[in-house]
Write a protein that holds these residues in place. Structure first.
Motif, PDB file in Angstrom:
ATOM      1  N   ASN A 261       1.154  -1.946  -0.013  1.00  0.00           N
ATOM      2  CA  ASN A 261       0.379  -0.036  -0.417  1.00  0.00           C
ATOM      3  C   ASN A 261       0.669   1.359   0.365  1.00  0.00           C
ATOM      4  OD1 ASN A 261      -2.153   1.655   0.066  1.00  0.00           O
ATOM      5  ND2 ASN A 261      -2.426   1.401   2.194  1.00  0.00           N
ATOM      6  N   ASN A 262       2.129   1.726  -0.914  1.00  0.00           N
ATOM      7  CA  ASN A 262       2.634   2.272  -0.897  1.00  0.00           C
ATOM      8  C   ASN A 262       2.773   3.579  -2.255  1.00  0.00           C
ATOM      9  OD1 ASN A 262       3.276   0.796  -2.848  1.00  0.00           O
ATOM     10  ND2 ASN A 262       5.659   0.331  -1.662  1.00  0.00           N
ATOM     11  N   GLY A 263       1.838   3.486  -3.100  1.00  0.00           N
ATOM     12  CA  GLY A 263       1.314   3.811  -4.198  1.00  0.00           C
ATOM     13  C   GLY A 263       2.208   3.683  -5.176  1.00  0.00           C
ATOM     14  N   ILE A 264       3.154   3.173  -5.482  1.00  0.00           N
ATOM     15  CA  ILE A 264       3.861   2.517  -6.704  1.00  0.00           C
ATOM     16  C   ILE A 264       3.339   1.862  -7.643  1.00  0.00           C
ATOM     17  CG2 ILE A 264       6.325   1.404  -6.976  1.00  0.00           C
ATOM     18  CD1 ILE A 264       7.135   1.878  -4.399  1.00  0.00           C
ATOM     19  N   CYS A 265       3.024   1.913  -8.406  1.00  0.00           N
ATOM     20  CA  CYS A 265       2.876   1.279  -9.865  1.00  0.00           C
ATOM     21  C   CYS A 265       3.136   1.967 -11.225  1.00  0.00           C
ATOM     22  CB  CYS A 265       1.399   0.954 -10.010  1.00  0.00           C
ATOM     23  SG  CYS A 265       0.119   2.348  -9.975  1.00  0.00           S
ATOM     24  N   GLU A 266       3.355   1.301 -12.317  1.00  0.00           N
ATOM     25  CA  GLU A 266       3.868   2.275 -13.694  1.00  0.00           C
ATOM     26  C   GLU A 266       2.564   2.012 -14.256  1.00  0.00           C
ATOM     27  OE1 GLU A 266       6.767   3.268 -14.832  1.00  0.00           O
ATOM     28  OE2 GLU A 266       6.893   3.292 -12.918  1.00  0.00           O
ATOM     29  N   ASN A 267       1.801   0.715 -15.032  1.00  0.00           N
ATOM     30  CA  ASN A 267       0.877   1.241 -15.620  1.00  0.00           C
ATOM     31  C   ASN A 267      -0.797   0.073 -15.401  1.00  0.00           C
ATOM     32  OD1 ASN A 267       1.661   1.990 -18.215  1.00  0.00           O
ATOM     33  ND2 ASN A 267       3.094   0.820 -17.840  1.00  0.00           N
ATOM     34  N   ILE A 268      -1.752   0.729 -16.294  1.00  0.00           N
ATOM     35  CA  ILE A 268      -3.220   0.034 -15.533  1.00  0.00           C
ATOM     36  C   ILE A 268      -3.764   0.017 -16.361  1.00  0.00           C
ATOM     37  CG2 ILE A 268      -4.960   0.838 -14.045  1.00  0.00           C
ATOM     38  CD1 ILE A 268      -3.947   2.462 -12.227  1.00  0.00           C
ATOM     39  N   ALA A 269      -4.228  -1.428 -16.850  1.00  0.00           N
ATOM     40  CA  ALA A 269      -5.203  -1.859 -18.172  1.00  0.00           C
ATOM     41  C   ALA A 269      -6.727  -2.052 -17.472  1.00  0.00           C
ATOM     42  CB  ALA A 269      -4.373  -2.804 -18.759  1.00  0.00           C
ATOM     43  N   ILE A 270      -7.476  -1.697 -18.321  1.00  0.00           N
ATOM     44  CA  ILE A 270      -8.432  -2.128 -18.255  1.00  0.00           C
ATOM     45  C   ILE A 270      -9.667  -2.130 -19.419  1.00  0.00           C
ATOM     46  CG2 ILE A 270     -10.803  -1.171 -17.517  1.00  0.00           C
ATOM     47  CD1 ILE A 270      -9.733   1.167 -15.745  1.00  0.00           C
ATOM     48  N   ILE A 271     -10.073  -3.715 -19.784  1.00  0.00           N
ATOM     49  CA  ILE A 271     -10.747  -4.022 -20.954  1.00  0.00           C
ATOM     50  C   ILE A 271     -12.326  -3.987 -19.938  1.00  0.00           C
ATOM     51  CG2 ILE A 271     -11.192  -6.228 -22.405  1.00  0.00           C
ATOM     52  CD1 ILE A 271      -8.204  -6.696 -21.603  1.00  0.00           C
ATOM     53  N   HIS A 272     -12.843  -3.629 -20.591  1.00  0.00           N
ATOM     54  CA  HIS A 272     -14.737  -3.152 -20.246  1.00  0.00           C
ATOM     55  C   HIS A 272     -15.114  -3.837 -21.065  1.00  0.00           C
ATOM     56  CE1 HIS A 272     -13.419   0.415 -18.471  1.00  0.00           C
ATOM     57  NE2 HIS A 272     -12.926   0.695 -19.041  1.00  0.00           N
TER      58      HIS A 272
ATOM     59  N   ALA B 112      -4.415   1.892  -6.618  1.00  0.00           N
ATOM     60  CA  ALA B 112      -2.695   1.506  -6.983  1.00  0.00           C
ATOM     61  C   ALA B 112      -1.922   2.509  -6.742  1.00  0.00           C
ATOM     62  CB  ALA B 112      -3.073   0.637  -7.812  1.00  0.00           C
ATOM     63  N   GLY B 113      -2.440   3.518  -7.298  1.00  0.00           N
ATOM     64  CA  GLY B 113      -1.450   4.516  -6.579  1.00  0.00           C
ATOM     65  C   GLY B 113      -1.460   5.390  -8.187  1.00  0.00           C
ATOM     66  N   LYS B 114      -0.984   6.131  -8.327  1.00  0.00           N
ATOM     67  CA  LYS B 114      -1.051   7.071  -9.873  1.00  0.00           C
ATOM     68  C   LYS B 114      -0.540   6.394 -10.768  1.00  0.00           C
ATOM     69  CE  LYS B 114      -1.825  11.630 -11.067  1.00  0.00           C
ATOM     70  NZ  LYS B 114      -3.087  11.809 -11.391  1.00  0.00           N
ATOM     71  N   PRO B 115      -0.452   6.336 -11.868  1.00  0.00           N
ATOM     72  CA  PRO B 115       0.335   5.301 -12.865  1.00  0.00           C
ATOM     73  C   PRO B 115       1.174   6.519 -13.751  1.00  0.00           C
ATOM     74  CG  PRO B 115      -2.029   4.797 -12.992  1.00  0.00           C
ATOM     75  CD  PRO B 115      -2.384   5.766 -12.266  1.00  0.00           C
ATOM     76  N   ARG B 116       1.765   5.320 -14.559  1.00  0.00           N
ATOM     77  CA  ARG B 116       2.460   6.224 -15.716  1.00  0.00           C
ATOM     78  C   ARG B 116       1.231   6.730 -16.829  1.00  0.00           C
ATOM     79  NH1 ARG B 116       6.422   3.620 -16.923  1.00  0.00           N
ATOM     80  NH2 ARG B 116       6.316   2.144 -18.734  1.00  0.00           N
ATOM     81  N   ASN B 117       1.072   5.458 -16.944  1.00  0.00           N
ATOM     82  CA  ASN B 117       0.171   4.691 -18.247  1.00  0.00           C
ATOM     83  C   ASN B 117      -1.374   4.212 -17.423  1.00  0.00           C
ATOM     84  OD1 ASN B 117       0.950   6.836 -20.348  1.00  0.00           O
ATOM     85  ND2 ASN B 117       2.006   4.368 -20.420  1.00  0.00           N
ATOM     86  N   VAL B 118      -2.719   4.906 -18.133  1.00  0.00           N
ATOM     87  CA  VAL B 118      -4.102   3.641 -17.935  1.00  0.00           C
ATOM     88  C   VAL B 118      -4.120   3.553 -19.704  1.00  0.00           C
ATOM     89  CG1 VAL B 118      -6.405   3.659 -16.929  1.00  0.00           C
ATOM     90  CG2 VAL B 118      -4.303   5.064 -16.264  1.00  0.00           C
ATOM     91  N   PHE B 119      -4.221   1.886 -19.792  1.00  0.00           N
ATOM     92  CA  PHE B 119      -4.503   1.891 -21.062  1.00  0.00           C
ATOM     93  C   PHE B 119      -5.851   1.359 -21.329  1.00  0.00           C
ATOM     94  CE2 PHE B 119      -0.397   0.412 -20.649  1.00  0.00           C
ATOM     95  CZ  PHE B 119       0.653   1.598 -21.187  1.00  0.00           C
ATOM     96  N   GLU B 120      -7.018   1.758 -22.052  1.00  0.00           N
ATOM     97  CA  GLU B 120      -8.381   0.832 -21.973  1.00  0.00           C
ATOM     98  C   GLU B 120      -8.347   0.566 -23.187  1.00  0.00           C
ATOM     99  OE1 GLU B 120     -11.606   3.422 -19.944  1.00  0.00           O
ATOM    100  OE2 GLU B 120     -10.039   4.671 -20.226  1.00  0.00           O
TER     101      GLU B 120
END
Length: 367
Positions: free
Chosen positions: A253-264, A281-289
Motif C-alpha cells: 500500500n505505497n502507491g508504486i505502480c507503472e501501468n494500469i490496463a482495463i478491458i471493459h 494502486a497509485g498514480k500510474p504512468r499510463n492507463v490503457f483501456e
C-alpha cells in the motif's frame, strides 16, 4: 494482436510443471516442464519434458541448483535456444529445484541485449509463495529466491501466487485448492495475452501489453464475468481480489505502480471507474483501456514487490529457527539467521559488484 505465439512457458520443479501443464493442455501454449524427479515428470502425462540428470530432486536445498545446471549443459543449451520473445519461468518459491534454478536461468535469458542495452527477451517469473503453515525451509527458500529475483537487472513483470488463501470459505479448516489457483492464473494470463477486443473509443493493443510485461516489479490481474448486458461489475469486490484477497500476494500500500490496463465488458461505455483503481494502486504512468470484452479485466504492472508478505515469510522462518534452538538449549548462541541478511560492506572498503549466479556458473563450466 495475440501474444500467445510470442510466448513460452518454462515450468521448473513440481509446481512449475503442474502450472506449465495447465497452459500447455488447456490453452495450447508452447512450453515444457523440467525436473530432476522422474516421478514428478511422469505424473504430468504427455507434455514436453526435460529431466535434469543426476538430481532426483534437491532435497529442499536450493543451493544445489548451481551444481545441477553445471552438470546438465544440454538443458542450458535448450533454454538458451528459446526463440520466443516472452518467457514465463514458473516455479514454487518454497521448493528447491525451481527456486534455485529460476534466478540463474532468468539471468542467462537476459544476457542478449539490444544496442540500447535493453534485453531482447521479456522474462517474467511466476513464483508460488508458500503458505503460512509450511516448513521453515520452504519459507527460507522463497525468501531467498525473491531476494535474488529483485536484484536481476532487466527482469520483466513478476507474478506472485498466494498459496495462503482459503478457496472454500465454508470449510472451517483451511483448504488450499492448488488446482483452482493453477487454472485461475492460467485463465487470467491467457485472457491478458490473447486480448483482441476492440471498440470505438479505444483499444488495448499489443505494444501496451508488451510494455506492461516489461515493467520490472510485481504484476496482478483480476477478471470478473458479466452475465447480462446491463449487469454492472462489483467494483469493490474486483479491487479486493486484485490487491488483497485474490490469487496473488497482497500488494504493498505505497502507491508504486507503472501501468494500469482495463478491458471493459461494455462496447462503448465504461463498466468500472478507473479512478477507483488509481486510488487503490497509485498514480500510474499510463492507463490503457479497451472495450467490448467478454469479461471485465483489470491488470496493474510495475508494482513494488510484496515486501511485507515476503518479509513475513522470512520472519516466520527466523522465529521457527530460534524456537528450535531454544528447544535444543542453545538459545542465543546462533543469533539471527545469517542467510537472511547480507553483511554491510565496511565504510573504508570500496563496494564491489557481486557477480551474478549466471556469471559464477559460466566460470565453473569453463574450468
Amino acid at each position: 494482436m495475440n501474444l500467445k505465439e510470442k510466448s513460452r512457458v518454462l515450468g521448473l520443479g513440481n509446481y512449475g510443471g503442474k502450472q506449465a501443464k495447465e497452459f500447455i493442455t488447456a490453452y495450447c501454449y508452447k512450453g515444457s516442464a523440467s525436473n530432476g524427479s522422474e516421478q514428478d515428470l511422469k505424473a504430468l502425462g504427455d507434455i514436453p519434458k526435460f529431466q535434469l540428470k543426476g538430481f532426483d530432486g534437491f532435497g529442499g536445498n536450493r543451493e544445489r541448483a548451481m551444481e545441477c545446471l553445471e552438470q546438465n549443459p544440454e538443458f542450458l543449451e535448450f533454454v538458451s535456444n528459446i526463440e520466443e520473445e516472452i518467457v514465463f519461468i514458473i516455479f514454487g518459491g518454497g521448493g528447491s529445484t525451481g527456486s534455485g534454478c529460476a534466478p540463474i536461468l532468468a539471468e542467462m535469458l537476459l544476457q542478449d541485449r539490444n544496442e540500447d542495452g535493453t534485453p531482447k527477451k521479456i522474462v517474467c517469473p511466476v513464483i508460488a509463495l508458500p503458505s503460512a503453515d509450511e516448513s521453515i525451509k520452504k519459507h527460507t527458500n522463497a525468501y531467498e529466491a525473491v531476494r535474488e529475483l529483485h536484484e536481476i537487472e532487466g527482469l520483466g513483470a513478476t507474478f506472485f501466487i498466494n498459496n495462503n488463501i482459503n478457496i472454500n470459505k465454508e470449510v472451517k479448516e483451511k483448504e488450499k485448492d492448488y488446482k483452482y489457483l493453477n487454472s485461475t492464473f492460467a485463465k487470467f494470463l491467457d485472457t491478458f495475452l490473447t486480448n483482441d477486443t476492440y471498440g470505438e473509443l479505444n483499444n488495448f493493443d499489443e505494444s501496451e501489453r508488451l510494455e506492461m510485461l516489461r515493467d520490472n516489479g510485481a504484476m496482478v490481474i483480476s477478471l470478473m464475468g458479466v452475465k447480462e448486458k446491463d449487469e454492472t461489475v462489483d467494483q469493490s469486490l474486483l479491487l479486493e481480489k486484485l490487491t488483497k484477497s485474490g490469487i496473488f500476494a497482497p500488494t504493498e500500500n505505497n502507491g508504486i505502480c507503472e501501468n494500469i490496463a482495463i478491458i471493459h465488458a461494455g462496447r462503448n461505455n465504461s463498466d468500472i471507474d478507473k479512478e477507483n483503481i488509481i486510488a487503490e494502486a497509485g498514480k500510474p504512468r499510463n492507463v490503457f483501456e479497451g472495450y467490448n470484452g467478454k469479461n471485465t479485466l483489470v491488470a496493474i504492472s510495475g508494482l513494488d514487490y510484496p515486501v511485507s508478505f515476503v518479509s513475513a515469510l522470512g520472519q516466520a522462518a527466523k522465529d521457527a529457527h530460534e524456537e528450535r534452538q531454544r528447544n535444543r538449549k542453545h538459545a542465543g548462541k546462533l543469533g539471527d539467521l545469517s542467510f537472511m541478511t547480507e553483511e554491510e560492506p565496511k565504510a573504508e572498503d570500496p563496494v564491489k559488484k557481486k557477480p551474478s549466479k549466471w556469471e559464477v556458473l559460466q566460470k565453473k563450466m569453463k574450468k
